[in-house]
Design a protein around this motif. Structure first.
Motif, PDB file in Angstrom:
ATOM      1  N   PRO A  65      -6.905  10.483  -4.176  1.00 53.51           N
ATOM      2  CA  PRO A  65      -7.283   9.083  -4.412  1.00 53.51           C
ATOM      3  C   PRO A  65      -6.145   8.282  -5.037  1.00 53.51           C
ATOM      4  O   PRO A  65      -5.476   8.750  -5.952  1.00 53.51           O
ATOM      5  CB  PRO A  65      -8.468   9.199  -5.380  1.00 53.51           C
ATOM      6  N   GLY A  66      -5.905   7.096  -4.492  1.00 54.22           N
ATOM      7  CA  GLY A  66      -4.858   6.242  -5.025  1.00 54.22           C
ATOM      8  C   GLY A  66      -3.469   6.530  -4.504  1.00 54.22           C
ATOM      9  O   GLY A  66      -2.519   5.826  -4.857  1.00 54.22           O
ATOM     10  N   ALA A  67      -3.324   7.547  -3.642  1.00 54.49           N
ATOM     11  CA  ALA A  67      -2.009   7.868  -3.096  1.00 54.49           C
ATOM     12  C   ALA A  67      -1.599   6.799  -2.084  1.00 54.49           C
ATOM     13  O   ALA A  67      -2.442   6.147  -1.470  1.00 54.49           O
ATOM     14  CB  ALA A  67      -2.032   9.242  -2.428  1.00 54.49           C
ATOM     15  N   PRO A  68      -0.293   6.601  -1.894  1.00 52.83           N
ATOM     16  CA  PRO A  68       0.151   5.629  -0.902  1.00 52.83           C
ATOM     17  C   PRO A  68      -0.448   5.917   0.467  1.00 52.83           C
ATOM     18  O   PRO A  68      -0.508   7.064   0.909  1.00 52.83           O
ATOM     19  CB  PRO A  68       1.672   5.818  -0.887  1.00 52.83           C
TER      20      PRO A  68
ATOM     21  N   ARG B 250      -4.967   1.752   1.161  1.00 51.93           N
ATOM     22  CA  ARG B 250      -4.961   1.844  -0.292  1.00 51.93           C
ATOM     23  C   ARG B 250      -5.317   0.507  -0.963  1.00 51.93           C
ATOM     24  O   ARG B 250      -5.867   0.484  -2.055  1.00 51.93           O
ATOM     25  CB  ARG B 250      -3.571   2.285  -0.736  1.00 51.93           C
ATOM     26  N   CYS B 251      -5.016  -0.597  -0.300  1.00 54.97           N
ATOM     27  CA  CYS B 251      -5.281  -1.928  -0.873  1.00 54.97           C
ATOM     28  C   CYS B 251      -6.451  -2.623  -0.186  1.00 54.97           C
ATOM     29  O   CYS B 251      -6.600  -3.848  -0.299  1.00 54.97           O
ATOM     30  CB  CYS B 251      -4.040  -2.804  -0.755  1.00 54.97           C
TER      31      CYS B 251
ATOM     32  N   PHE C 201      -8.855  -6.281  -4.159  1.00 57.37           N
ATOM     33  CA  PHE C 201      -7.957  -5.313  -4.816  1.00 57.37           C
ATOM     34  C   PHE C 201      -6.591  -5.922  -5.107  1.00 57.37           C
ATOM     35  O   PHE C 201      -6.099  -5.882  -6.246  1.00 57.37           O
ATOM     36  CB  PHE C 201      -7.798  -4.066  -3.941  1.00 57.37           C
TER      37      PHE C 201
ATOM     38  N   LEU D 238      -4.647  -7.066  -8.639  1.00 52.15           N
ATOM     39  CA  LEU D 238      -3.339  -6.511  -8.983  1.00 52.15           C
ATOM     40  C   LEU D 238      -2.360  -7.635  -9.318  1.00 52.15           C
ATOM     41  O   LEU D 238      -1.587  -7.532 -10.286  1.00 52.15           O
ATOM     42  CB  LEU D 238      -2.805  -5.668  -7.820  1.00 52.15           C
TER      43      LEU D 238
ATOM     44  N   MET E 236       0.810  -1.219   0.000  1.00 49.24           N
ATOM     45  CA  MET E 236       0.000   0.000   0.000  1.00 49.24           C
ATOM     46  C   MET E 236       0.845   1.272   0.000  1.00 49.24           C
ATOM     47  O   MET E 236       0.343   2.362  -0.253  1.00 49.24           O
ATOM     48  CB  MET E 236      -0.977   0.008   1.184  1.00 49.24           C
TER      49      MET E 236
ATOM     50  N   ASP F 198       4.284   2.805  -7.261  1.00 45.43           N
ATOM     51  CA  ASP F 198       3.592   2.162  -8.383  1.00 45.43           C
ATOM     52  C   ASP F 198       3.439   0.680  -8.037  1.00 45.43           C
ATOM     53  O   ASP F 198       4.372  -0.109  -8.205  1.00 45.43           O
ATOM     54  CB  ASP F 198       4.372   2.340  -9.686  1.00 45.43           C
ATOM     55  N   MET F 199       2.268   0.298  -7.581  1.00 42.67           N
ATOM     56  CA  MET F 199       2.062  -1.062  -7.081  1.00 42.67           C
ATOM     57  C   MET F 199       2.141  -2.110  -8.181  1.00 42.67           C
ATOM     58  O   MET F 199       2.640  -3.221  -7.952  1.00 42.67           O
ATOM     59  CB  MET F 199       0.717  -1.156  -6.354  1.00 42.67           C
TER      60      MET F 199
END
Length: 281
Positions: free
Chosen positions: A182-185, A189-190, A195, A199, A128, A132-133
């Motif tokens: 939104p989507g920031a570390p 986030r996960c 989710f 991924l 999380m 970039d996951m």
């Protein structure tokens, strides 16, 4: 790496190095709390005595050091962004007599290892925070041997994690805490259903499975809970740094009251919820 992602990485490195002293102080307490997720990661990886294993975002060395005790004729490479956290891991390895390991300070999005190197990859509560996951997952898959396995743990939704929402929710009621885009570390986030499994699939993993693990952060008292969160939880420390002494004391009292209301046994044993996801290359 894009400039914005590189900036996030450097900020994270500085933060974890800064908080390494707190993590060293509370290491026994923290590792006991997080052990069930490490145990499930290890179970999912099917470690063999000769395995070469990569532990990503390992912090103070777990579950990598535990894996090293199983891969007695193999080796574990323990990685993290923060060299000061890895220093704690090395001291723990020395104290435990563990020698079949090495530490490497590196970025998960640019792993410094050849393709098809490792039999297994572990990652406990790192995904999380990765800038970039998807790239991180692809890098982990790249360095895995064909048939190798990845297992990772992430936090479930806020409703399952009173250990952090009790204090951060109270802080947010008293001072303005910036909302990350939104989507920031960040911690949750996960947390969305499926989710991390999705991924993994996007990154090319097969036979993806997930398991929910719940439990309690057992502090024993509100004082211990407050001290722990103020010495290891970066979001808490950063938010409270903006408050004056009177506001900090008000927040502390309200946190104690909130915990006592949710958990009347006065033991400050706060709920947590996590998900462990695994997949095969």
């Amino acid at each position: 790496m894009e400039a914005q992602l590189e900036q996030i990485r450097e900020q994270q490195k500085a933060t974890w190095n800064k908080f390494s002293a707190g993590w060293r102080k509370w290491d026994d307490f923290t590792m006991d709390w997080l052990r069930p997720m490490g145990d499930e990661i290890i179970r999912s990886l099917h470690i063999k005595p000769t395995d070469l294993v990569l532990d990503v975002a390992a912090g103070t060395g777990e579950p990598g050091l535990s894996i090293a005790s199983l891969a007695k004729d193999g080796k574990v490479v323990i990685t993290d962004l923060a060299e000061d956290m890895l220093a704690v891991a090395r001291d723990k390895a020395t104290a435990q007599g563990i020698r079949n390991y090495e530490t490497v300070a590196c970025d998960v999005c640019e792993l410094p290892f050849p393709d098809d190197t490792f039999d297994a990859v572990s990652c406990r509560f790192g995904f999380m925070f990765f800038p970039d996951m998807l790239v991180a997952a692809q890098e982990m898959r790249r360095v895995l041997k064909p048939g190798g396995r990845l297992a990772a743990a992430v936090w479930g939704p806020p409703t399952q994690n009173a250990w952090i929402t009790a204090i951060m929710g109270t802080i947010g009621q008293n001072i303005e805490v910036p909302t990350p885009p939104p989507g920031a570390p960040g911690m949750f986030r996960c947390a969305g259903p499926g989710f991390l499994s999705e991924l993994f699939r996007q990154a090319g993993f097969q036979q993806v499975t997930e398991k929910e693990i719940t439990g309690k952060l057992r502090c024993g008292s509100n004082d211990t809970y407050w001290q722990f969160m103020n010495e290891v939880a970066a979001p808490v420390v950063m938010a409270l740094s903006k408050a004056d002494e009177a506001t900090r004391e008000k927040i502390r009292q309200e946190v104690y009251a909130r915990v006592d209301q949710q958990y009347p046994d006065k033991q400050a044993a706060l709920d947590y919820g996590t998900v462990v996801v695994s997949g095969t290359k």
